[in-house]
Design a protein around this motif. Sequence first.
Motif, PDB file in Angstrom:
ATOM      1  N   LYS A   1     -37.471  -6.412  -6.852  1.00 46.59           N
ATOM      2  CA  LYS A   1     -37.763  -7.130  -8.088  1.00 46.59           C
ATOM      3  C   LYS A   1     -39.263  -7.420  -8.131  1.00 46.59           C
ATOM      4  O   LYS A   1     -39.894  -7.647  -7.100  1.00 46.59           O
ATOM      5  N   HIS A   2     -39.821  -7.436  -9.347  1.00 43.18           N
ATOM      6  CA  HIS A   2     -41.268  -7.664  -9.479  1.00 43.18           C
ATOM      7  C   HIS A   2     -41.514  -8.733 -10.537  1.00 43.18           C
ATOM      8  O   HIS A   2     -41.667  -8.434 -11.718  1.00 43.18           O
ATOM      9  N   GLN A   3     -41.565  -9.984 -10.096  1.00 43.70           N
ATOM     10  CA  GLN A   3     -41.800 -11.101 -11.011  1.00 43.70           C
ATOM     11  C   GLN A   3     -43.178 -11.707 -10.868  1.00 43.70           C
ATOM     12  O   GLN A   3     -43.646 -12.387 -11.776  1.00 43.70           O
ATOM     13  N   SER A   4     -43.832 -11.469  -9.740  1.00 45.33           N
ATOM     14  CA  SER A   4     -44.975 -12.295  -9.401  1.00 45.33           C
ATOM     15  C   SER A   4     -45.967 -11.556  -8.516  1.00 45.33           C
ATOM     16  O   SER A   4     -45.615 -10.588  -7.830  1.00 45.33           O
ATOM     17  N   ALA A   5     -47.206 -12.047  -8.506  1.00 47.82           N
ATOM     18  CA  ALA A   5     -48.200 -11.523  -7.566  1.00 47.82           C
ATOM     19  C   ALA A   5     -47.875 -11.942  -6.133  1.00 47.82           C
ATOM     20  O   ALA A   5     -48.497 -11.474  -5.182  1.00 47.82           O
ATOM     21  N   MET A   6     -46.889 -12.796  -5.980  1.00 43.85           N
ATOM     22  CA  MET A   6     -46.444 -13.234  -4.659  1.00 43.85           C
ATOM     23  C   MET A   6     -45.636 -12.153  -3.936  1.00 43.85           C
ATOM     24  O   MET A   6     -45.490 -12.184  -2.707  1.00 43.85           O
TER      25      MET A   6
ATOM     26  N   THR B   1     -44.121  -3.226 -13.593  1.00 45.36           N
ATOM     27  CA  THR B   1     -45.010  -4.323 -13.954  1.00 45.36           C
ATOM     28  C   THR B   1     -44.294  -5.628 -13.657  1.00 45.36           C
ATOM     29  O   THR B   1     -43.057  -5.654 -13.505  1.00 45.36           O
ATOM     30  N   ARG B   2     -45.049  -6.711 -13.551  1.00 45.86           N
ATOM     31  CA  ARG B   2     -44.407  -8.005 -13.329  1.00 45.86           C
ATOM     32  C   ARG B   2     -43.643  -8.428 -14.579  1.00 45.86           C
ATOM     33  O   ARG B   2     -44.206  -8.414 -15.677  1.00 45.86           O
ATOM     34  N   VAL B   3     -42.407  -8.819 -14.382  1.00 48.77           N
ATOM     35  CA  VAL B   3     -41.537  -9.199 -15.491  1.00 48.77           C
ATOM     36  C   VAL B   3     -41.134 -10.662 -15.316  1.00 48.77           C
ATOM     37  O   VAL B   3     -40.502 -11.019 -14.312  1.00 48.77           O
ATOM     38  N   PRO B   4     -41.483 -11.549 -16.250  1.00 46.22           N
ATOM     39  CA  PRO B   4     -41.160 -12.969 -16.116  1.00 46.22           C
ATOM     40  C   PRO B   4     -39.660 -13.215 -15.993  1.00 46.22           C
ATOM     41  O   PRO B   4     -38.846 -12.411 -16.469  1.00 46.22           O
ATOM     42  N   PRO B   5     -39.269 -14.306 -15.347  1.00 43.44           N
ATOM     43  CA  PRO B   5     -37.852 -14.641 -15.218  1.00 43.44           C
ATOM     44  C   PRO B   5     -37.158 -14.683 -16.577  1.00 43.44           C
ATOM     45  O   PRO B   5     -37.715 -15.179 -17.554  1.00 43.44           O
ATOM     46  N   GLY B   6     -35.969 -14.128 -16.628  1.00 45.60           N
ATOM     47  CA  GLY B   6     -35.190 -14.116 -17.870  1.00 45.60           C
ATOM     48  C   GLY B   6     -35.429 -12.921 -18.753  1.00 45.60           C
ATOM     49  O   GLY B   6     -34.700 -12.707 -19.714  1.00 45.60           O
ATOM     50  N   GLU B   7     -36.460 -12.124 -18.438  1.00 46.12           N
ATOM     51  CA  GLU B   7     -36.748 -10.925 -19.224  1.00 46.12           C
ATOM     52  C   GLU B   7     -36.366  -9.676 -18.431  1.00 46.12           C
ATOM     53  O   GLU B   7     -36.280  -9.711 -17.197  1.00 46.12           O
TER      54      GLU B   7
ATOM     55  N   ALA C   1     -33.987  -8.655  -4.123  1.00 46.28           N
ATOM     56  CA  ALA C   1     -34.053  -9.514  -5.315  1.00 46.28           C
ATOM     57  C   ALA C   1     -34.725 -10.833  -4.930  1.00 46.28           C
ATOM     58  O   ALA C   1     -34.645 -11.263  -3.770  1.00 46.28           O
ATOM     59  N   HIS C   2     -35.389 -11.455  -5.883  1.00 46.02           N
ATOM     60  CA  HIS C   2     -35.988 -12.772  -5.616  1.00 46.02           C
ATOM     61  C   HIS C   2     -36.290 -13.464  -6.949  1.00 46.02           C
ATOM     62  O   HIS C   2     -36.174 -12.859  -8.022  1.00 46.02           O
ATOM     63  N   ASN C   3     -36.687 -14.728  -6.852  1.00 47.74           N
ATOM     64  CA  ASN C   3     -36.982 -15.505  -8.058  1.00 47.74           C
ATOM     65  C   ASN C   3     -38.383 -16.105  -8.011  1.00 47.74           C
ATOM     66  O   ASN C   3     -38.625 -17.203  -8.512  1.00 47.74           O
ATOM     67  N   ALA C   4     -39.341 -15.376  -7.420  1.00 48.49           N
ATOM     68  CA  ALA C   4     -40.692 -15.903  -7.210  1.00 48.49           C
ATOM     69  C   ALA C   4     -41.418 -16.250  -8.501  1.00 48.49           C
ATOM     70  O   ALA C   4     -42.341 -17.063  -8.502  1.00 48.49           O
TER      71      ALA C   4
ATOM     72  N   CYS D   1     -42.014 -19.999  -9.420  1.00 47.92           N
ATOM     73  CA  CYS D   1     -43.017 -20.784  -8.704  1.00 47.92           C
ATOM     74  C   CYS D   1     -44.427 -20.221  -8.852  1.00 47.92           C
ATOM     75  O   CYS D   1     -45.396 -20.976  -8.888  1.00 47.92           O
ATOM     76  N   TRP D   2     -44.523 -18.903  -8.925  1.00 46.15           N
ATOM     77  CA  TRP D   2     -45.818 -18.247  -9.125  1.00 46.15           C
ATOM     78  C   TRP D   2     -45.707 -17.424 -10.400  1.00 46.15           C
ATOM     79  O   TRP D   2     -45.466 -16.221 -10.361  1.00 46.15           O
ATOM     80  N   PRO D   3     -45.904 -18.040 -11.560  1.00 48.93           N
ATOM     81  CA  PRO D   3     -45.711 -17.331 -12.838  1.00 48.93           C
ATOM     82  C   PRO D   3     -46.751 -16.240 -13.053  1.00 48.93           C
ATOM     83  O   PRO D   3     -47.865 -16.302 -12.524  1.00 48.93           O
ATOM     84  N   LYS D   4     -46.379 -15.263 -13.831  1.00 49.23           N
ATOM     85  CA  LYS D   4     -47.278 -14.168 -14.184  1.00 49.23           C
ATOM     86  C   LYS D   4     -48.450 -14.689 -15.017  1.00 49.23           C
ATOM     87  O   LYS D   4     -48.265 -15.499 -15.929  1.00 49.23           O
ATOM     88  N   ASN D   5     -49.658 -14.245 -14.679  1.00 48.52           N
ATOM     89  CA  ASN D   5     -50.874 -14.571 -15.434  1.00 48.52           C
ATOM     90  C   ASN D   5     -51.097 -16.070 -15.582  1.00 48.52           C
ATOM     91  O   ASN D   5     -51.514 -16.557 -16.632  1.00 48.52           O
ATOM     92  N   SER D   6     -50.819 -16.810 -14.516  1.00 51.32           N
ATOM     93  CA  SER D   6     -51.005 -18.257 -14.561  1.00 51.32           C
ATOM     94  C   SER D   6     -51.645 -18.734 -13.270  1.00 51.32           C
ATOM     95  O   SER D   6     -51.278 -18.277 -12.179  1.00 51.32           O
TER      96      SER D   6
END
Length: 240
Positions: free
Chosen positions: A79-84, A156-162, A185-188, A191-196
């Motif tokens: 999963k790719h949600q974050s730069a983390m 690409t990083r995809v925000p949670p829920g998308e 899978a993860h939910n990073a 805690c570390w939102p995309k572009n924030s």
Amino acid sequence: MSTLRGFVFYLALAATIIVLTVLLLATKPFLSLDRRYESICRPWAETVLWLLRVICGIRLETQGMENMPAEGGFVVLSKHQSAMDPFLLTAVLKRPACYLYKKSLHWIPCLGWAIWSMDMLAIDRAKGRSAFQSFMKKGPEVLARGWWICLFPEGTRVPPGERVPYKTGGARFACATGTPILPIAHNAGHCWPKNSVAKNPGVVRVSVGPVIETAGRDPHEVSREVEAWIENETARLDRC
């Protein structure tokens, strides 16, 4: 407060990247890739996770580690949600992680030089099909040295829920070479939102799925299986 914590964390992260780069470049002529990964890269990733915990209140929790073999070649699709995400994989995976990444990252001062020094899978996306052919050629060499190939099939990083359609490159490589897939899978992104800059306190849960065999299978079928597991498991983690 979350934004302030984020600024402090990035200052500390920048300092660790400078140290990482100096150590990797200085040891490149006389230490093997495995030694440099285990003695420099993995401790660095663990240090970054420690900084996240101390500065930002972000803790890591792993699940399904019994699904992760200690030996053998694998393609890791995450999963790719974050730069983390790369820090998570570098710290958690039992074997060295070789990332497929954009060659343009080499131009980033310090971090790009550090990535270059580890002889990973740099591709020029502008070259299209030839970039994938380069991956197909170099990938088996990476597996032969005992490293696991890591890709983010969302691209690409995809925000949670998308959700976005998964790219099939990782599954195609795995099927072509008969390499099993290890889904993560993860939910990073919470805690570390995309572009924030902000870093939100909380628990990042990482879940390792059962190994997915690929030998003799259709890559599109395999890709759908990977996507279904990762998305369903990510949704479950969000409910925890």
